[in-house]
Design a protein around this motif. Structure first.
Motif, PDB file in Angstrom:
ATOM      1  N   GLU A  27       0.812  -1.211   0.000  1.00 51.75           N
ATOM      2  CA  GLU A  27       0.000   0.000   0.000  1.00 51.75           C
ATOM      3  C   GLU A  27       0.850   1.266   0.000  1.00 51.75           C
ATOM      4  O   GLU A  27       0.403   2.322  -0.461  1.00 51.75           O
ATOM      5  CB  GLU A  27      -0.932   0.001   1.209  1.00 51.75           C
ATOM      6  CG  GLU A  27      -2.018  -1.068   1.149  1.00 51.75           C
ATOM      7  CD  GLU A  27      -2.968  -0.978   2.325  1.00 51.75           C
ATOM      8  OE1 GLU A  27      -2.761  -0.078   3.185  1.00 51.75           O
ATOM      9  OE2 GLU A  27      -3.905  -1.789   2.402  1.00 51.75           O
ATOM     10  N   ASP A  28       2.062   1.182   0.533  1.00 57.58           N
ATOM     11  CA  ASP A  28       2.926   2.360   0.591  1.00 57.58           C
ATOM     12  C   ASP A  28       3.207   2.937  -0.794  1.00 57.58           C
ATOM     13  O   ASP A  28       3.533   4.126  -0.923  1.00 57.58           O
ATOM     14  CB  ASP A  28       4.260   2.011   1.272  1.00 57.58           C
ATOM     15  CG  ASP A  28       4.086   1.692   2.750  1.00 57.58           C
ATOM     16  OD1 ASP A  28       3.003   2.001   3.286  1.00 57.58           O
ATOM     17  OD2 ASP A  28       5.021   1.138   3.354  1.00 57.58           O
ATOM     18  N   PHE A  29       3.091   2.098  -1.826  1.00 54.52           N
ATOM     19  CA  PHE A  29       3.418   2.557  -3.176  1.00 54.52           C
ATOM     20  C   PHE A  29       2.179   2.911  -4.004  1.00 54.52           C
ATOM     21  O   PHE A  29       2.305   3.303  -5.166  1.00 54.52           O
ATOM     22  CB  PHE A  29       4.238   1.488  -3.907  1.00 54.52           C
ATOM     23  CG  PHE A  29       5.525   1.148  -3.217  1.00 54.52           C
ATOM     24  CD1 PHE A  29       6.529   2.100  -3.098  1.00 54.52           C
ATOM     25  CD2 PHE A  29       5.723  -0.096  -2.654  1.00 54.52           C
ATOM     26  CE1 PHE A  29       7.723   1.794  -2.459  1.00 54.52           C
ATOM     27  CE2 PHE A  29       6.916  -0.415  -2.020  1.00 54.52           C
ATOM     28  CZ  PHE A  29       7.911   0.539  -1.914  1.00 54.52           C
ATOM     29  N   ASP A  30       0.991   2.760  -3.408  1.00 53.83           N
ATOM     30  CA  ASP A  30      -0.228   3.100  -4.135  1.00 53.83           C
ATOM     31  C   ASP A  30      -0.224   4.570  -4.552  1.00 53.83           C
ATOM     32  O   ASP A  30       0.152   5.459  -3.760  1.00 53.83           O
ATOM     33  CB  ASP A  30      -1.466   2.820  -3.283  1.00 53.83           C
ATOM     34  CG  ASP A  30      -1.916   1.370  -3.374  1.00 53.83           C
ATOM     35  OD1 ASP A  30      -1.346   0.625  -4.200  1.00 53.83           O
ATOM     36  OD2 ASP A  30      -2.818   0.980  -2.613  1.00 53.83           O
ATOM     37  N   ASP A  31      -0.640   4.803  -5.789  1.00 56.38           N
ATOM     38  CA  ASP A  31      -0.762   6.145  -6.383  1.00 56.38           C
ATOM     39  C   ASP A  31       0.584   6.820  -6.638  1.00 56.38           C
ATOM     40  O   ASP A  31       0.620   8.001  -7.006  1.00 56.38           O
ATOM     41  CB  ASP A  31      -1.634   7.063  -5.524  1.00 56.38           C
ATOM     42  CG  ASP A  31      -3.055   6.547  -5.416  1.00 56.38           C
ATOM     43  OD1 ASP A  31      -3.565   6.023  -6.427  1.00 56.38           O
ATOM     44  OD2 ASP A  31      -3.655   6.657  -4.334  1.00 56.38           O
ATOM     45  N   ARG A  32       1.673   6.096  -6.455  1.00 57.94           N
ATOM     46  CA  ARG A  32       2.993   6.654  -6.765  1.00 57.94           C
ATOM     47  C   ARG A  32       3.460   6.154  -8.132  1.00 57.94           C
ATOM     48  O   ARG A  32       2.961   5.157  -8.653  1.00 57.94           O
ATOM     49  CB  ARG A  32       4.002   6.280  -5.677  1.00 57.94           C
ATOM     50  CG  ARG A  32       3.647   6.805  -4.292  1.00 57.94           C
ATOM     51  CD  ARG A  32       4.700   6.461  -3.270  1.00 57.94           C
ATOM     52  NE  ARG A  32       5.978   7.146  -3.532  1.00 57.94           N
ATOM     53  CZ  ARG A  32       7.057   7.016  -2.765  1.00 57.94           C
ATOM     54  NH1 ARG A  32       7.027   6.230  -1.680  1.00 57.94           N
ATOM     55  NH2 ARG A  32       8.158   7.658  -3.060  1.00 57.94           N
ATOM     56  N   LEU A  33       4.405   6.883  -8.704  1.00 60.73           N
ATOM     57  CA  LEU A  33       4.995   6.460  -9.977  1.00 60.73           C
ATOM     58  C   LEU A  33       6.040   5.395  -9.679  1.00 60.73           C
ATOM     59  O   LEU A  33       7.028   5.655  -8.984  1.00 60.73           O
ATOM     60  CB  LEU A  33       5.645   7.649 -10.686  1.00 60.73           C
ATOM     61  CG  LEU A  33       6.306   7.343 -12.036  1.00 60.73           C
ATOM     62  CD1 LEU A  33       5.267   6.886 -13.056  1.00 60.73           C
ATOM     63  CD2 LEU A  33       7.066   8.553 -12.550  1.00 60.73           C
ATOM     64  N   VAL A  34       5.816   4.181 -10.205  1.00 58.41           N
ATOM     65  CA  VAL A  34       6.690   3.058  -9.890  1.00 58.41           C
ATOM     66  C   VAL A  34       7.335   2.514 -11.155  1.00 58.41           C
ATOM     67  O   VAL A  34       6.867   2.736 -12.273  1.00 58.41           O
ATOM     68  CB  VAL A  34       5.922   1.936  -9.162  1.00 58.41           C
ATOM     69  CG1 VAL A  34       5.339   2.446  -7.851  1.00 58.41           C
ATOM     70  CG2 VAL A  34       4.806   1.373 -10.058  1.00 58.41           C
ATOM     71  N   TYR A  35       8.417   1.778 -10.933  1.00 56.22           N
ATOM     72  CA  TYR A  35       9.145   1.143 -12.039  1.00 56.22           C
ATOM     73  C   TYR A  35       9.382  -0.318 -11.690  1.00 56.22           C
ATOM     74  O   TYR A  35       9.642  -0.679 -10.529  1.00 56.22           O
ATOM     75  CB  TYR A  35      10.491   1.833 -12.260  1.00 56.22           C
ATOM     76  CG  TYR A  35      11.506   0.968 -12.992  1.00 56.22           C
ATOM     77  CD1 TYR A  35      11.484   0.854 -14.381  1.00 56.22           C
ATOM     78  CD2 TYR A  35      12.475   0.253 -12.287  1.00 56.22           C
ATOM     79  CE1 TYR A  35      12.394   0.047 -15.045  1.00 56.22           C
ATOM     80  CE2 TYR A  35      13.395  -0.553 -12.944  1.00 56.22           C
ATOM     81  CZ  TYR A  35      13.353  -0.648 -14.318  1.00 56.22           C
ATOM     82  OH  TYR A  35      14.264  -1.450 -14.973  1.00 56.22           O
ATOM     83  N   LEU A  36       9.282  -1.176 -12.725  1.00 53.80           N
ATOM     84  CA  LEU A  36       9.648  -2.574 -12.554  1.00 53.80           C
ATOM     85  C   LEU A  36       9.981  -3.159 -13.916  1.00 53.80           C
ATOM     86  O   LEU A  36       9.564  -2.643 -14.951  1.00 53.80           O
ATOM     87  CB  LEU A  36       8.523  -3.377 -11.895  1.00 53.80           C
ATOM     88  CG  LEU A  36       7.208  -3.507 -12.664  1.00 53.80           C
ATOM     89  CD1 LEU A  36       7.185  -4.768 -13.520  1.00 53.80           C
ATOM     90  CD2 LEU A  36       6.033  -3.532 -11.709  1.00 53.80           C
ATOM     91  N   THR A  37      10.727  -4.237 -13.908  1.00 51.39           N
ATOM     92  CA  THR A  37      10.992  -4.998 -15.124  1.00 51.39           C
ATOM     93  C   THR A  37      10.926  -6.475 -14.765  1.00 51.39           C
ATOM     94  O   THR A  37      11.538  -6.915 -13.777  1.00 51.39           O
ATOM     95  CB  THR A  37      12.351  -4.633 -15.749  1.00 51.39           C
ATOM     96  OG1 THR A  37      12.552  -5.388 -16.945  1.00 51.39           O
ATOM     97  CG2 THR A  37      13.505  -4.874 -14.791  1.00 51.39           C
ATOM     98  N   ALA A  38      10.142  -7.235 -15.532  1.00 49.73           N
ATOM     99  CA  ALA A  38       9.902  -8.636 -15.192  1.00 49.73           C
ATOM    100  C   ALA A  38       9.283  -9.357 -16.379  1.00 49.73           C
ATOM    101  O   ALA A  38       8.751  -8.720 -17.298  1.00 49.73           O
ATOM    102  CB  ALA A  38       8.980  -8.732 -13.977  1.00 49.73           C
ATOM    103  N   PRO A  39       9.320 -10.702 -16.377  1.00 53.17           N
ATOM    104  CA  PRO A  39       8.665 -11.483 -17.435  1.00 53.17           C
ATOM    105  C   PRO A  39       7.144 -11.378 -17.323  1.00 53.17           C
ATOM    106  O   PRO A  39       6.600 -11.218 -16.225  1.00 53.17           O
ATOM    107  CB  PRO A  39       9.140 -12.918 -17.173  1.00 53.17           C
ATOM    108  CG  PRO A  39      10.332 -12.788 -16.278  1.00 53.17           C
ATOM    109  CD  PRO A  39      10.090 -11.569 -15.460  1.00 53.17           C
TER     110      PRO A  39
END
Length: 302
Positions: free
Chosen positions: A81-93
């Motif tokens: 929940e701490d990352f809700d509504d924030r701009l996030v980055y990820l890379t995954a299959p």
């Protein structure tokens, strides 16, 4: 008359020319209309140029903003929940819960999208006209040319000027379609519809088995319903399959990886509204860093 002789021909229509006074008035009206349209197009072009420049500056500022506020997700197996509504980055299959299938052609593939393209060899009409004057008569020469093309849409030849010579079939034996996985994930996160649309490019499935009892012939990545695929005739049909975004290692290749920059919305994603004005919801194929994604977006914004 043979088809070759009828592929290009001209028909002339005649009419009575306007009087000199009427003609002059018509030319003046036409000239005024052209001037007004030209001024409107010029004003529209200037406004569009200014708007595009403003949008480019706004997008550049939005992209620069992302690197200052971006958060890289520590895991894709849980949505915090701490990352809700924030701009996030990820890379995954990417993964899906079941393969995509076309039962007509016995195709099954673990992918985000599967596309069946059906084309029929058809007559296509092109029309051009030339006007001229002779005394008080007007002459309009209508030229019709006909070519044969592979077309995914059905060309209605009933409205051709020479429909009795250049006739297309009334329907196709099978239609094009796009199969899309109902759910595409990266870890515990679900991709949005916009992200799934950006899973590209499509790659050809080169080995297609014709349905049982059909007379299909495999040639250059297409399944042809034709006596001779190298010399198609009007009414011949060809079928091709393509996929995008492998979600499991298979004979088609390795599982595809995506890189994402977007707003976290619980265990999904959506557009992130930057203070500069742009809403960003980015997906790129392959393993890219945030800086690489921003560089690609800057390049596309030029």
């Amino acid at each position: 008359m043979s088809l070759e002789e009828a592929d290009v021909y001209t028909r002339t229509a005649y009419g009575r020319q306007q009087s000199q006074q009427q003609s002059l008035i018509s030319h003046i009206k036409a000239s005024l209309v052209v001037i007004v349209i030209g001024l409107l197009l010029l004003c529209g072009g200037v406004l569009a140029l200014l708007w595009n420049e403003g949008r480019a500056v706004q997008t550049a500022k939005s992209l620069d903003e992302t690197l200052r506020i971006l958060v890289e997700l520590p895991t894709i197996e849980a949505a915090y929940e701490d990352f809700d509504d924030r701009l996030v980055y990820l890379t995954a299959p990417i993964t899906t819960v079941q393969p995509l299938q076309d039962k007509n052609y016995n195709i099954s593939i673990w992918a985000a999208k599967l596309k069946r393209t059906v084309e029929m060899y058809q007559w296509v009409e092109q029309e051009s006209s030339i006007g001229s004057y002779s005394g008080d008569q007007t002459h309009t020469e209508m030229t019709y040319s006909y070519s044969q093309e592979w077309r995914e849409d059905l060309v209605d030849s009933r409205h051709f000027d020479s429909s009795h010579v250049h006739a297309n079939p009334a329907q196709m034996i099978i239609s094009s379609t796009l199969y899309r996985a109902p759910v595409v994930q990266v870890g515990n996160f679900f991709l949005s519809d916009t992200m799934i649309e950006n899973i590209m490019p499509f790659k050809v499935i080169s080995t297609i088995a014709p349905p049982a009892g059909s007379d299909g012939k495999l040639h250059n990545g297409y399944l042809y319903y034709a006596a001779n695929p190298s010399k198609p005739q009007v009414g011949d049909t060809r079928v091709q399959f393509q996929y995008a975004g492998l979600t499991k290692m298979s004979e088609f290749g390795s599982q595809d990886t995506v890189s994402i920059m977007a707003r976290q919305m619980k265990n999904s994603f959506g557009p992130y509204q930057t203070t500069a004005g742009d809403a960003l919801e980015l997906l790129y194929m392959g393993k890219l860093s945030p800086a690489e994604i921003v560089r690609k977006e800057h390049a596309a914004n030029q």
